[in-house]
Design a protein around this motif. Structure first.
Motif, PDB file in Angstrom:
ATOM      1  N   SER A   1     -41.059  39.846  -3.795  1.00  0.00           N
ATOM      2  CA  SER A   1     -41.091  41.084  -5.565  1.00  0.00           C
ATOM      3  C   SER A   1     -42.282  40.230  -6.144  1.00  0.00           C
ATOM      4  O   SER A   1     -43.075  40.944  -6.516  1.00  0.00           O
ATOM      5  CB  SER A   1     -40.637  41.501  -5.795  1.00  0.00           C
ATOM      6  OG  SER A   1     -40.415  43.032  -6.674  1.00  0.00           O
TER       7      SER A   1
ATOM      8  N   SER B   1     -38.189  45.209 -13.725  1.00  0.00           N
ATOM      9  CA  SER B   1     -39.189  44.267 -12.462  1.00  0.00           C
ATOM     10  C   SER B   1     -40.259  43.289 -12.489  1.00  0.00           C
ATOM     11  O   SER B   1     -40.244  43.036 -13.454  1.00  0.00           O
ATOM     12  CB  SER B   1     -40.115  45.611 -12.151  1.00  0.00           C
ATOM     13  OG  SER B   1     -40.642  46.075 -12.392  1.00  0.00           O
TER      14      SER B   1
ATOM     15  N   HIS C   1     -36.523  43.050  -7.289  1.00  0.00           N
ATOM     16  CA  HIS C   1     -36.148  43.256  -6.239  1.00  0.00           C
ATOM     17  C   HIS C   1     -37.353  44.505  -6.490  1.00  0.00           C
ATOM     18  O   HIS C   1     -38.469  44.254  -5.152  1.00  0.00           O
ATOM     19  CB  HIS C   1     -35.597  42.509  -4.566  1.00  0.00           C
ATOM     20  CG  HIS C   1     -34.667  43.771  -4.196  1.00  0.00           C
ATOM     21  ND1 HIS C   1     -33.326  43.616  -5.041  1.00  0.00           N
ATOM     22  CD2 HIS C   1     -34.872  44.809  -3.406  1.00  0.00           C
ATOM     23  CE1 HIS C   1     -32.719  44.383  -4.303  1.00  0.00           C
ATOM     24  NE2 HIS C   1     -33.520  45.347  -3.860  1.00  0.00           N
ATOM     25  N   LYS C   2     -36.657  45.035  -6.888  1.00  0.00           N
ATOM     26  CA  LYS C   2     -37.421  46.384  -6.798  1.00  0.00           C
ATOM     27  C   LYS C   2     -39.085  47.047  -8.072  1.00  0.00           C
ATOM     28  O   LYS C   2     -38.200  45.960  -8.893  1.00  0.00           O
ATOM     29  CB  LYS C   2     -37.066  48.186  -7.052  1.00  0.00           C
ATOM     30  CG  LYS C   2     -35.651  47.488  -5.895  1.00  0.00           C
ATOM     31  CD  LYS C   2     -36.285  48.473  -4.500  1.00  0.00           C
ATOM     32  CE  LYS C   2     -35.518  48.978  -2.662  1.00  0.00           C
ATOM     33  NZ  LYS C   2     -34.910  49.773  -3.258  1.00  0.00           N
ATOM     34  N   SER C   3     -39.813  47.465  -8.009  1.00  0.00           N
ATOM     35  CA  SER C   3     -40.438  47.689  -8.963  1.00  0.00           C
ATOM     36  C   SER C   3     -40.205  48.966  -9.775  1.00  0.00           C
ATOM     37  O   SER C   3     -40.559  48.454 -11.031  1.00  0.00           O
ATOM     38  CB  SER C   3     -42.040  48.364  -8.027  1.00  0.00           C
ATOM     39  OG  SER C   3     -42.811  47.766  -6.933  1.00  0.00           O
TER      40      SER C   3
END
Ligand code: PGA
Length: 246
Positions: free
Chosen positions: A115, A79, A68-70
């Motif tokens: 995301s 990602s 979910h994080k870049s």
């Protein structure tokens, strides 16, 4: 607006260096089909994605998960931004194998979906009840569907209904049940998101789809395609599935 139909291959943890020949034979078959009734998407393991996307323009490709994080200190993760950077267009999220083995939660999946959408990936969002949950199926499906953002356009997501007990087991719900459950999912989505979303979003069936049962399943009026595991690893079988529409 007619709903888009899809036949999506989920290769899971399968595929080696020489697997491009499987992609090529599917692509050649698809090119020759007179009536292209559905979009074909192949989701190989991450190790093969970049090569396939570069070599094959006739087929679309997807990842099988994203973080979910870049970016950051998340060893072993990939990602949505990374997937987009290699021109990947789709990503499977919430597959029951990840919900079970990686203990993915509804909350985490909500972040992953956001995301993916922020990075312009189309989400193939999997839902489905376990055998022991059949009696409370509606509650389970509603809970899983509530991971979707409240404001979301139907073209950003595909729903894949995959009863966990049907995955890789050769067991499939009756055709009547599949159609009824898909209708139920549309009702839930009408309340959770909007009536417009529920009318236009594609809802696929997954779980032991093969060349023998695909024509019956894919031609049900509530079913907009299939997510295929085991049978997507065999060229002839998968090509027959793509060609299932009457
Ligand atoms: P299966 O898998 O077709 O092998 O049952 C489907 C899936 O897990 O997506």
């Amino acid at each position: 607006m007619k709903r888009t139909k899809y036949v999506i291959a989920n290769w899971k943890m399968n595929g080696q260096k020489d697997s491009y020949k499987l992609v090529k034979s599917i692509s050649n078959y698809h090119k020759k089909m007179k009536r292209k009734t559905s979009k074909v998407v192949i989701c190989p393991p991450f190790t093969l994605l970049s090569e396939f996307i570069k070599k094959e323009k006739n087929i679309k490709f997807g990842g099988q998960d994203c973080h979910h994080k870049s970016e950051g200190a998340y060893t072993g993760s990939i990602s949505a931004k990374m997937l987009k950077s290699i021109n990947c267009q789709y990503v499977i999220l919430g597959h029951s194998e990840r919900r079970i083995y990686q203990k993915e939660t509804s909350q985490e999946l909500n972040l992953k979906i956001q995301s993916a959408i922020n990075n312009n990936l189309k989400v193939i969002y999997c839902i489905g009840e376990k055998l022991e949950e059949i009696k409370k199926r509606s509650i389970i499906l509603k809970k899983q569907l509530s991971s979707l953002p409240k404001k979301i356009e139907p073209k950003k997501v595909i729903i894949a209904y995959e009863p966990v007990w049907a995955i890789g087991t050769g067991k499939v719900p009756s055709l009547n049940d599949i159609n009824k459950i898909h209708k139920k999912i549309r009702n839930i989505l009408s309340n959770l998101v909007s009536p417009d979303f529920s009318r236009h979003v594609s809802i696929l069936y997954g779980g032991s789809v093969n060349a023998k049962n695909s024509a019956d399943i894919l031609n049900l009026n509530q079913v907009d395609g299939a997510l295929v595991g085991g049978a997507s690893l065999k060229s002839k079988e998968f090509c027959k599935i793509i060609d299932s529409y009457h």
